[in-house]
Design a protein around this motif. Structure first.
Motif, PDB file in Angstrom:
ATOM      1  N   VAL A 154      51.627  44.351  43.899  1.00 11.26           N
ATOM      2  CA  VAL A 154      51.995  43.068  43.290  1.00 11.26           C
ATOM      3  C   VAL A 154      51.200  42.911  41.997  1.00 11.26           C
ATOM      4  CG1 VAL A 154      52.166  40.577  43.587  1.00 11.26           C
ATOM      5  CG2 VAL A 154      52.434  42.081  45.569  1.00 11.26           C
ATOM      6  N   LEU A 155      51.922  42.785  40.881  1.00 11.32           N
ATOM      7  CA  LEU A 155      51.302  42.674  39.563  1.00 11.32           C
ATOM      8  C   LEU A 155      51.535  41.283  38.994  1.00 11.32           C
ATOM      9  CD1 LEU A 155      52.711  45.998  38.028  1.00 11.32           C
ATOM     10  CD2 LEU A 155      50.650  45.718  39.426  1.00 11.32           C
ATOM     11  N   LEU A 156      50.517  40.733  38.360  1.00 10.04           N
ATOM     12  CA  LEU A 156      50.669  39.495  37.609  1.00 10.04           C
ATOM     13  C   LEU A 156      50.788  39.873  36.137  1.00 10.04           C
ATOM     14  CD1 LEU A 156      48.947  36.118  38.119  1.00 10.04           C
ATOM     15  CD2 LEU A 156      48.932  37.120  35.836  1.00 10.04           C
ATOM     16  N   VAL A 183      52.976  42.462  29.960  1.00 13.16           N
ATOM     17  CA  VAL A 183      51.681  43.125  30.088  1.00 13.16           C
ATOM     18  C   VAL A 183      51.060  42.806  31.448  1.00 13.16           C
ATOM     19  CG1 VAL A 183      49.363  43.333  29.128  1.00 13.16           C
ATOM     20  CG2 VAL A 183      51.333  43.007  27.610  1.00 13.16           C
ATOM     21  N   VAL A 184      50.566  43.830  32.122  1.00 15.33           N
ATOM     22  CA  VAL A 184      49.877  43.638  33.398  1.00 15.33           C
ATOM     23  C   VAL A 184      48.520  42.996  33.118  1.00 15.33           C
ATOM     24  CG1 VAL A 184      48.902  44.767  35.424  1.00 15.33           C
ATOM     25  CG2 VAL A 184      51.048  45.601  34.437  1.00 15.33           C
ATOM     26  N   VAL A 241      53.822  33.487  32.934  1.00 17.71           N
ATOM     27  CA  VAL A 241      53.419  34.397  34.010  1.00 17.71           C
ATOM     28  C   VAL A 241      54.619  34.770  34.873  1.00 17.71           C
ATOM     29  CG1 VAL A 241      52.152  34.487  36.197  1.00 17.71           C
ATOM     30  CG2 VAL A 241      51.002  33.746  34.117  1.00 17.71           C
ATOM     31  N   GLN A 242      54.688  36.046  35.200  1.00 21.18           N
ATOM     32  CA  GLN A 242      55.688  36.554  36.132  1.00 21.18           C
ATOM     33  C   GLN A 242      55.013  37.512  37.100  1.00 21.18           C
ATOM     34  OE1 GLN A 242      58.663  38.313  33.582  1.00 21.18           O
ATOM     35  NE2 GLN A 242      59.737  36.369  33.322  1.00 21.18           N
ATOM     36  N   LEU A 243      55.587  37.631  38.277  1.00 17.93           N
ATOM     37  CA  LEU A 243      55.085  38.573  39.275  1.00 17.93           C
ATOM     38  C   LEU A 243      56.081  39.714  39.417  1.00 17.93           C
ATOM     39  CD1 LEU A 243      53.859  36.116  42.070  1.00 17.93           C
ATOM     40  CD2 LEU A 243      52.536  37.091  40.197  1.00 17.93           C
ATOM     41  N   VAL A 244      55.578  40.924  39.410  1.00 17.01           N
ATOM     42  CA  VAL A 244      56.408  42.104  39.652  1.00 17.01           C
ATOM     43  C   VAL A 244      55.898  42.752  40.934  1.00 17.01           C
ATOM     44  CG1 VAL A 244      57.106  44.380  38.834  1.00 17.01           C
ATOM     45  CG2 VAL A 244      56.934  42.469  37.224  1.00 17.01           C
ATOM     46  N   THR A 255      59.765  34.860  38.879  1.00 17.30           N
ATOM     47  CA  THR A 255      59.230  33.817  38.007  1.00 17.30           C
ATOM     48  C   THR A 255      58.823  32.653  38.893  1.00 17.30           C
ATOM     49  OG1 THR A 255      60.666  34.462  36.168  1.00 17.30           O
ATOM     50  CG2 THR A 255      59.702  32.252  36.097  1.00 17.30           C
ATOM     51  N   PRO A 256      57.520  32.343  38.980  1.00 18.79           N
ATOM     52  CA  PRO A 256      57.073  31.287  39.895  1.00 18.79           C
ATOM     53  C   PRO A 256      57.775  29.954  39.630  1.00 18.79           C
ATOM     54  CG  PRO A 256      55.201  32.538  39.078  1.00 18.79           C
ATOM     55  CD  PRO A 256      56.387  32.981  38.282  1.00 18.79           C
TER      56      PRO A 256
END
Length: 433
Positions: free
Chosen positions: A324-326, A345-346, A404-407, A425-426
């Motif tokens: 899980v990447l932010l 960008v991570v 911010v997005q989570l991958v 996308t939170p």
């Protein structure tokens, strides 16, 4: 001997200010303004106004500073010093957005490294100011670029593709970027191009920043690079197809392609990473419907991001791990004497090092998300303190929570194959009970 007004200002006026002799500097500026009509340089009058405006804000007369600096701006709108000093004036006046825009204009009108650093330093400080960024988003910064940002002219819908032409599920492209090196710019543009061409839901591209000289580098990114045996000019598709750039000093400007069976072959030039990925892999080798999916609804409440992700599908291999990447969808950074927006960008790795182990039991395949963008920013500031002290401009440590997005992706750590991937996308606000 005739002393031209412009020469007098450049050689004597600025020197007197640096020496603290502002009275003499004002006399020099007034003299230059009076004799500007006799000067061969038609812009002398505007440059004299700029110097007077600078003296005004140094002495606290902001009203007179505004009059002189704006007068200069109308005459020489692309003058470096006029824009730089207007930035200082606006910041002293509390108009930080206008100051940001003027610092940016000053940066854009010069190629001199020293002048660029003088302009970018206060701009970077504003970028890291939480109070300023609360009302100034990354999207605001993009709009102020006014066409200077590649890729913003054309909406993603320009490349909308029919569903039957792109079967299969989302693909993951991991880019390893050394933003301090000009040679990485092609890889960055390739990643942006892939996301635009196929759509952000179909091709999920993330940037890991590496290298000792870049302020966006992160230790976990280096671990990921070593896992793939990649380097600073690499793009890895679905964990198994690695397009790896040859070291820039070792020979021709080519890339090598390692296929899933590990057999290397000479590929296309580095600038063709994008068409190579698009034509040879993504389009030529579409993936079938995935066996597994990642479900969940992460939420953002202020700086806090929380939620639960769940892996659905049949029994997973014992070597499967959840990562899980932010990520930030856009970050502005000054590297290598250039100002650039970096995409996806991570910024932090939320899962454990090496990934979250997933039990074979379907009931034990969840991951609890707990992240705070303020704490992540503080950790980045602390980690980069020693490196940042060597440079006048600060590192981009502020994280815009609105971008911010989570991958999340599941990877077989033995075969390196990506089994499932999804971008989140939170959602804003707390979960209703």
């Amino acid at each position: 001997m005739l002393v031209w007004a412009a020469d007098l200002l450049r050689d004597e006026g600025d020197k007197l200010i640096l020496e603290g002799k502002r009275d003499l500097s004002r006399i020099a500026a007034d003299y230059a303004l009076i004799h500007a009509p006799k000067d061969n340089d038609a812009t002398s009058v505007h440059k004299a106004r700029a110097r007077l405006g600078r003296l005004d804000y140094i002495e606290g007369d902001l009203k007179s500073a505004r009059r002189n600096l704006l007068s200069s701006s109308f005459g020489v709108p692309k003058n470096y010093y006029t824009n730089l000093w207007l930035g200082y004036y606006y910041q002293l006046s509390g108009a930080n957005v206008r100051a940001w825009a003027r610092y940016f204009q000053a940066f854009m009108v010069t190629n001199d490294s020293r002048q660029r650093i003088l302009a970018i330093t206060p701009l970077c400080r504003l970028n890291n100011d939480p109070a300023f960024r609360e009302g100034f988003t990354t999207q605001d910064a993009i709009e102020l670029f006014e066409g200077r940002l590649p890729g913003e002219y054309h909406p993603i819908e320009r490349y909308t593709r029919e569903k039957d032409k792109f079967p299969g599920h989302a693909r993951l492209v991991e880019m390893f970027i050394n933003s301090a090196s000009y040679s990485s710019s092609g890889a960055q543009l390739a990643g942006q191009g892939l996301s635009e061409y196929f759509g952000r839901a179909n091709v999920i591209c993330v940037e890991y920043h590496i290298g000792e000289k870049t302020l966006l580098a992160d230790g976990r990114s280096n671990q990921r690079m070593k896992f793939y045996e990649a380097n600073g000019y690499s793009a890895v598709l679905d964990g198994t197809n690695a397009f790896t750039g040859i070291d820039e000093f070792s020979g021709p400007d080519e890339i090598k392609m390692k296929t899933g069976n590990g057999e290397p072959s000479v590929g296309v030039a580095r600038v063709r990473i994008f068409p190579a990925l698009r034509e040879d892999s993504i389009e030529a080798q579409p993936r079938q419907d995935p066996k597994w999916s990642i479900e969940g609804t992460p939420r953002r409440d202020g700086a806090s991001i929380s939620g639960t992700l769940e892996i659905k599908g049949p029994i997973l291999p014992t070597s499967a791990r959840l990562h899980v990447l932010l990520c930030e969808s856009a970050i502005m950074a000054f590297e290598g004497n250039s100002l650039m927006f970096h995409r996806n960008v991570v910024r932090a790795v939320l899962s454990p090092s090496g990934g979250q182990a997933l039990g074979s039991d379907k009931a034990n395949r969840g991951f609890e998300i707990k992240a705070d963008t303020v704490k992540i920013s503080a950790a980045r500031t602390s980690a980069l303190a020693e490196q940042a002290a060597k440079r006048p401009w600060p590192a981009p440590t502020y994280i815009d929570r609105r971008t911010v997005q989570l991958v999340a992706f599941v990877q077989d750590m033995e075969t390196k194959e990506i089994l499932a991937v999804r971008r989140f996308t939170p959602v804003t606000g707390k979960k209703e009970n």
